[in-house]
Design an enzyme around this catalytic site. Sequence first.
Site, mmCIF file in Angstrom:
data_model
loop_
_atom_site.group_PDB
_atom_site.id
_atom_site.type_symbol
_atom_site.label_atom_id
_atom_site.label_comp_id
_atom_site.label_asym_id
_atom_site.label_seq_id
_atom_site.Cartn_x
_atom_site.Cartn_y
_atom_site.Cartn_z
ATOM 1 N N GLY A 184 39.900 -1.012 -32.570
ATOM 2 C CA GLY A 184 40.500 -2.295 -32.925
ATOM 3 C C GLY A 184 41.995 -2.209 -33.176
ATOM 4 O O GLY A 184 42.760 -3.088 -32.759
ATOM 5 N N SER A 185 42.424 -1.157 -33.848
ATOM 6 C CA SER A 185 43.852 -1.046 -34.177
ATOM 7 C C SER A 185 44.690 -0.939 -32.910
ATOM 8 O O SER A 185 45.725 -1.614 -32.777
ATOM 9 C CB SER A 185 44.100 0.176 -35.066
ATOM 10 N N GLN B 112 35.518 -8.311 -36.383
ATOM 11 C CA GLN B 112 34.421 -8.648 -37.302
ATOM 12 C C GLN B 112 33.476 -9.693 -36.716
ATOM 13 O O GLN B 112 32.424 -9.955 -37.287
ATOM 14 C CB GLN B 112 34.988 -9.175 -38.632
ATOM 15 N N GLY C 49 33.857 -0.576 -31.592
ATOM 16 C CA GLY C 49 32.456 -0.182 -31.631
ATOM 17 C C GLY C 49 31.876 0.005 -33.022
ATOM 18 O O GLY C 49 30.739 -0.389 -33.281
ATOM 19 N N HIS C 50 32.665 0.593 -33.917
ATOM 20 C CA HIS C 50 32.045 1.074 -35.158
ATOM 21 C C HIS C 50 31.720 -0.012 -36.180
ATOM 22 O O HIS C 50 31.099 0.264 -37.202
ATOM 23 C CB HIS C 50 32.896 2.183 -35.796
ATOM 24 N N THR D 79 42.076 9.915 -20.131
ATOM 25 C CA THR D 79 40.737 10.126 -19.564
ATOM 26 C C THR D 79 39.721 9.308 -20.345
ATOM 27 O O THR D 79 39.718 9.322 -21.580
ATOM 28 C CB THR D 79 40.377 11.622 -19.622
ATOM 29 N N CYS E 196 41.597 -0.143 -46.274
ATOM 30 C CA CYS E 196 42.988 0.238 -46.031
ATOM 31 C C CYS E 196 43.807 0.223 -47.306
ATOM 32 O O CYS E 196 44.828 0.878 -47.406
ATOM 33 C CB CYS E 196 43.620 -0.702 -45.023
#
Length: 385
Positions: free
Chosen positions: A75-76, A184, A205-206, A242, A329
Amino acid sequence: MNTPQRFIYADNAATTPVSSAVLQAMLPYFCEQFGNPSAIYSAGVRAKRAVEQARADIAACLGAQPEEIFFTSGGSESDNWAIKGVARRLAEQGKKHLVTSKFEHHAVLHAMRALEQEGFSITYLQVHENGLVRPEELAAALRPDTALCSVMYANHEIGTIQPIAQLGAICRQRGVLFHTDAVQAVGQVEIDVQEQNIDLLSFTGHKLHGPKGCGGLYIRRGVALQNLIDGGGQEMGRRAGTENTAGIVGLAAAVAAACSNIAAKAEQVSALRNRLIDGLRDLPDVRLNGDLIHRLPGNVNVCFSGIDGEALALMLDLRGICASSGSACTTGSNQPSHVLLALGVPPALARGALRLTLSNQNTQEDVDEILRVLPDIIHQLRSMP
Ligand SMILES: *Cc1c(COP(=O)(O)O)cnc(C)c1O
């Protein structure tokens, strides 16, 4: 302290466990199907095929075309690429103004700050007490030199869901590109990038039971932006490196699973959330943050007056409950959350924030256990000198 009898994970907005189906989908791509997707021999071609299947699967979930999906490290990176890439590209045409909101994730806010250093001017939209921006205020903020507007789909701390289609329509009509950080939101609410007038959309993904370190950016066909990562010609020459084949396969499996039966899962999870909110409301001096209707199914965010949210989260940990005092954060910084401050929550009260984020892996017993242990802890913390 005795060891906790149980483990309750209520911090799904921070990260989620990889589901076993996702892990199974990923496993062959570590040691067996490990070929470089750019290679011309068949082991490479097989990996390439898996990457392209993943791209198509994700596109189908978002109402996009496969060639509009680009894989990133999460996301970042997607937020940074969308914002810096468009800004630097359109600066060539003299467009050096950007619009965002005050309660974005730091990946957006700090990218904006970096651009401010480069000479861009940024308008930060007010987020009102209900945790929502107002479309008319976005319309008023747009200028002839506005390149991009970035407003998050759903907030990571308070779970409020913005009127994305409306914001997108305003931007489209005024010739301004519209980016949304949907990290989100993907898999929690129905998303259609076409219908919702979205030009760029970040996901990872996480946060949806996929792997960490793998995400993506939807870039509508024809939208030009500078590269963020230069190097080889991967991702149609737009994002070098890659391909993380296993991660990409896992990401796609996670997105597809999250996007199926959204409505049924939302109903199940929001019933748990409402049970939790109802229980919390019975506690003394508690404030619920953010709109109750336009809200992610699993998000609960409250402030308790007179206590420190971090101390509260640590006490919950001793009882086997994972929850957050705000966003990860800012943990350890002892600063009140910028999201809550943006809503107008007084700083002293914002320090007493607790975020509980549920998923469909949580149960009613989890909720009841949280509600059972909280009153004692709150009382204990409030009676400390
Ligand atoms: C977690 C999160 C991010 C960052 O995603 P990573 O994959 O951890 O880099 C960005 N925006 C929001 C809203 C998030 O919740």
